[in-house]
Design a protein around this motif. Structure first.
Motif, mmCIF file in Angstrom:
data_model
loop_
_atom_site.group_PDB
_atom_site.id
_atom_site.type_symbol
_atom_site.label_atom_id
_atom_site.label_comp_id
_atom_site.label_asym_id
_atom_site.label_seq_id
_atom_site.Cartn_x
_atom_site.Cartn_y
_atom_site.Cartn_z
ATOM 1 N N THR A 21 25.254 7.424 5.809
ATOM 2 C CA THR A 21 25.469 6.442 6.613
ATOM 3 C C THR A 21 24.182 6.780 7.149
ATOM 4 O O THR A 21 23.618 5.856 7.796
ATOM 5 C CB THR A 21 26.096 8.064 8.344
ATOM 6 O OG1 THR A 21 24.798 9.647 7.891
ATOM 7 C CG2 THR A 21 27.495 8.985 8.162
ATOM 8 N N GLY A 22 22.949 7.485 6.144
ATOM 9 C CA GLY A 22 21.611 7.079 6.740
ATOM 10 C C GLY A 22 21.731 5.535 5.358
ATOM 11 O O GLY A 22 20.416 4.987 6.220
ATOM 12 N N TYR B 151 22.110 2.954 8.061
ATOM 13 C CA TYR B 151 20.825 2.784 9.474
ATOM 14 C C TYR B 151 19.464 2.632 8.541
ATOM 15 O O TYR B 151 19.237 1.136 8.843
ATOM 16 C CB TYR B 151 20.469 3.621 9.465
ATOM 17 C CG TYR B 151 21.776 4.714 11.136
ATOM 18 C CD1 TYR B 151 21.584 3.939 12.072
ATOM 19 C CD2 TYR B 151 22.578 5.307 10.793
ATOM 20 C CE1 TYR B 151 22.016 4.362 13.380
ATOM 21 C CE2 TYR B 151 23.217 5.917 11.904
ATOM 22 C CZ TYR B 151 23.412 5.541 13.213
ATOM 23 O OH TYR B 151 24.580 6.234 14.033
ATOM 24 N N ARG B 152 19.750 2.487 7.560
ATOM 25 C CA ARG B 152 18.326 1.363 7.021
ATOM 26 C C ARG B 152 19.077 0.223 6.705
ATOM 27 O O ARG B 152 18.124 -0.762 6.324
ATOM 28 C CB ARG B 152 18.522 2.256 5.396
ATOM 29 C CG ARG B 152 17.804 3.686 5.467
ATOM 30 C CD ARG B 152 17.889 4.436 3.715
ATOM 31 N NE ARG B 152 17.319 5.707 3.649
ATOM 32 C CZ ARG B 152 15.925 5.485 3.911
ATOM 33 N NH1 ARG B 152 15.408 4.540 3.458
ATOM 34 N NH2 ARG B 152 15.435 6.929 3.535
ATOM 35 N N SER C 72 14.137 4.989 11.533
ATOM 36 C CA SER C 72 13.986 6.142 12.069
ATOM 37 C C SER C 72 13.451 5.184 13.733
ATOM 38 O O SER C 72 14.569 5.767 14.748
ATOM 39 C CB SER C 72 12.667 7.161 12.331
ATOM 40 O OG SER C 72 13.230 8.478 11.355
ATOM 41 N N SER D 111 16.838 3.573 14.517
ATOM 42 C CA SER D 111 17.839 4.233 14.716
ATOM 43 C C SER D 111 18.032 4.439 16.059
ATOM 44 O O SER D 111 19.202 5.621 16.534
ATOM 45 C CB SER D 111 18.064 5.767 13.478
ATOM 46 O OG SER D 111 17.702 5.462 11.919
ATOM 47 N N ARG E 102 23.382 2.137 17.603
ATOM 48 C CA ARG E 102 24.442 3.600 17.834
ATOM 49 C C ARG E 102 25.646 3.633 17.218
ATOM 50 O O ARG E 102 25.875 3.927 16.455
ATOM 51 C CB ARG E 102 23.557 5.103 17.989
ATOM 52 C CG ARG E 102 21.533 5.760 17.770
ATOM 53 C CD ARG E 102 21.749 6.966 17.854
ATOM 54 N NE ARG E 102 22.230 7.501 16.729
ATOM 55 C CZ ARG E 102 21.713 7.596 15.840
ATOM 56 N NH1 ARG E 102 20.693 6.681 15.072
ATOM 57 N NH2 ARG E 102 22.664 8.792 14.466
ATOM 58 N N ARG F 289 22.604 12.289 9.694
ATOM 59 C CA ARG F 289 22.037 13.868 10.453
ATOM 60 C C ARG F 289 22.847 13.695 12.263
ATOM 61 O O ARG F 289 22.547 14.817 12.403
ATOM 62 C CB ARG F 289 20.761 12.917 11.365
ATOM 63 C CG ARG F 289 19.843 12.610 10.618
ATOM 64 C CD ARG F 289 19.037 12.975 10.003
ATOM 65 N NE ARG F 289 17.678 12.400 9.131
ATOM 66 C CZ ARG F 289 18.294 12.081 7.916
ATOM 67 N NH1 ARG F 289 19.141 11.878 7.295
ATOM 68 N NH2 ARG F 289 17.393 11.491 6.859
ATOM 69 N N ASP F 290 24.259 13.056 12.462
ATOM 70 C CA ASP F 290 25.085 13.877 13.683
ATOM 71 C C ASP F 290 26.337 13.077 13.090
ATOM 72 O O ASP F 290 27.320 13.496 13.794
ATOM 73 C CB ASP F 290 24.081 12.763 14.696
ATOM 74 C CG ASP F 290 24.858 11.764 14.433
ATOM 75 O OD1 ASP F 290 25.462 11.175 13.712
ATOM 76 O OD2 ASP F 290 24.372 10.044 15.454
ATOM 77 N N ARG G 105 9.127 11.454 10.128
ATOM 78 C CA ARG G 105 10.600 10.941 10.669
ATOM 79 C C ARG G 105 11.396 11.779 10.955
ATOM 80 O O ARG G 105 12.426 11.910 11.870
ATOM 81 C CB ARG G 105 10.907 10.661 9.255
ATOM 82 C CG ARG G 105 12.567 10.017 9.117
ATOM 83 C CD ARG G 105 12.362 8.251 8.610
ATOM 84 N NE ARG G 105 12.489 9.024 6.938
ATOM 85 C CZ ARG G 105 14.150 9.474 5.377
ATOM 86 N NH1 ARG G 105 14.813 8.635 6.547
ATOM 87 N NH2 ARG G 105 13.481 9.653 4.851
ATOM 88 N N ASP H 261 13.313 11.879 14.541
ATOM 89 C CA ASP H 261 15.518 11.702 14.333
ATOM 90 C C ASP H 261 15.768 12.903 15.361
ATOM 91 O O ASP H 261 16.354 13.431 15.961
ATOM 92 C CB ASP H 261 15.408 11.964 13.109
ATOM 93 C CG ASP H 261 15.137 11.075 11.981
ATOM 94 O OD1 ASP H 261 15.531 10.275 12.572
ATOM 95 O OD2 ASP H 261 14.995 11.040 10.877
ATOM 96 N N ARG I 111 14.866 12.359 19.326
ATOM 97 C CA ARG I 111 15.328 11.362 19.571
ATOM 98 C C ARG I 111 16.431 11.162 20.976
ATOM 99 O O ARG I 111 17.264 12.484 20.642
ATOM 100 C CB ARG I 111 16.279 10.045 19.056
ATOM 101 C CG ARG I 111 17.755 10.883 18.680
ATOM 102 C CD ARG I 111 17.612 9.611 17.911
ATOM 103 N NE ARG I 111 18.886 10.147 16.427
ATOM 104 C CZ ARG I 111 19.141 9.894 14.975
ATOM 105 N NH1 ARG I 111 18.151 9.449 14.621
ATOM 106 N NH2 ARG I 111 20.251 10.325 14.904
HETATM 107 O O1 DC Z 1 19.282 9.998 5.478
HETATM 108 P P1 DC Z 1 18.499 8.999 5.293
HETATM 109 O O2 DC Z 1 17.226 9.553 4.898
HETATM 110 O O3 DC Z 1 18.445 7.922 4.167
HETATM 111 O O4 DC Z 1 18.142 8.478 6.611
HETATM 112 C C1 DC Z 1 17.680 7.640 7.251
HETATM 113 C C2 DC Z 1 18.047 7.639 8.580
HETATM 114 O O5 DC Z 1 18.868 7.221 9.346
HETATM 115 C C3 DC Z 1 16.788 8.646 9.324
HETATM 116 O O6 DC Z 1 15.768 8.835 9.225
HETATM 117 C C4 DC Z 1 17.824 8.793 10.636
HETATM 118 C C5 DC Z 1 19.370 7.570 10.210
HETATM 119 N N1 DC Z 1 20.106 8.424 10.530
HETATM 120 C C6 DC Z 1 20.304 8.695 11.575
HETATM 121 O O7 DC Z 1 20.096 8.438 12.111
HETATM 122 N N2 DC Z 1 21.987 9.009 11.865
HETATM 123 C C7 DC Z 1 22.607 9.343 10.781
HETATM 124 N N3 DC Z 1 23.974 10.463 11.158
HETATM 125 C C8 DC Z 1 22.622 9.451 9.649
HETATM 126 C C9 DC Z 1 21.031 8.777 9.452
#
Ligand code: DC
Length: 205
Positions: free
Chosen positions: A41-42, A45-46, A104, A107, A113, A136-137, A183, A187, A190
């Motif tokens: 899922t990151g 967001y990227r 971040s 995000s 979101r 993350r969530d 970061r 994260d 927030r």
């Molecule tokens: O896992 P990553 O480092 O590639 O994620 C990049 C950014 O994406 C992370 O710093 C915050 C956001 N992110 C998020 O807010 N919610 C998620 N489920 C996954 C990532």
């Protein structure tokens, strides 16, 4: 809380944790072994951050409109997890420091979101058998009814070493470490769906 839209038919394994804690390697390895799908899922967001920077967009609504024009597509094969925006393969472009340092901030945007939340749930519902989802969530918001929730920890030096190995650019350790810390702070503090373990998550160091 159990809600109908998050009760997926297939097996869902949620892996959350801070940057560089080993989520991707663990999630991909489990998915390959079980012959399940994999969702990073990151990467979504990227990809949204990449599009926002490309098109110079600053509001959540504008970014969502741009994604509707150039959809983000993630290939859920754990052996080949590519991501594209419209027709462009951004799998490498989303890993640069430029994106990493800004992701971040983007995000946190509520409109983005909620759009990506639906996209994640759609991808999870479409997977047959099982899927390992990292982020993350995931255990707290995206799939609160996941069959297994894991929260991975690792100390900053281990996470820095891992990130250095992954980076395509040559960057000093201290910079990588500072970027990870900043970061993680954004994260986990927030307002919407901050990084934190679900109550029923298995916490692994
Ligand atoms: O896992 P990553 O480092 O590639 O994620 C990049 C950014 O994406 C992370 O710093 C915050 C956001 N992110 C998020 O807010 N919610 C998620 N489920 C996954 C990532």
């Amino acid at each position: 809380m159990t809600t109908a839209h998050t009760a997926f038919k297939n097996v869902v394994v949620a892996i959350d944790g801070p940057s560089g804690s080993g989520k991707s390697s663990t999630a991909k390895a489990i998915a390959i072994r079980a012959n399940w799908k994999y969702l990073d899922t990151g990467a979504l967001y990227r990809a949204a951050t990449w599009l926002a920077i490309e098109k110079n967009l600053d509001s959540g609504n504008k970014i969502v409109e741009a994604i509707k024009e150039s959809p983000i597509k993630f290939n859920c094969d754990p052996k080949n997890p590519l991501i594209s925006v419209g027709d462009i393969d951004v799998s490498d472009a989303i890993r640069t420091l430029r994106i990493t340092d800004q992701v971040s901030q983007y995000s946190q945007l509520p409109e983005l979101r909620s759009y990506l939340l639906e996209l994640q749930r759609e991808i999870i519902s479409e997977s047959t058998n099982g899927i390992v989802v990292e982020g993350r969530d995931i255990g707290t918001v995206v799939a609160p009814d996941a069959d297994l929730k894991v929260f991975l920890f690792a100390d900053l030096s281990a996470r820095t070493a891992r990130r250095e190995g992954e980076l395509k650019e040559k960057i000093k350790s201290a910079e990588v470490s500072a970027s990870l810390e900043s970061r993680d702070l954004k994260d986990s503090t927030r307002k919407i769906s901050p990084l934190r373990p679900a109550q029923d998550a298995l916490e692994l160091d």
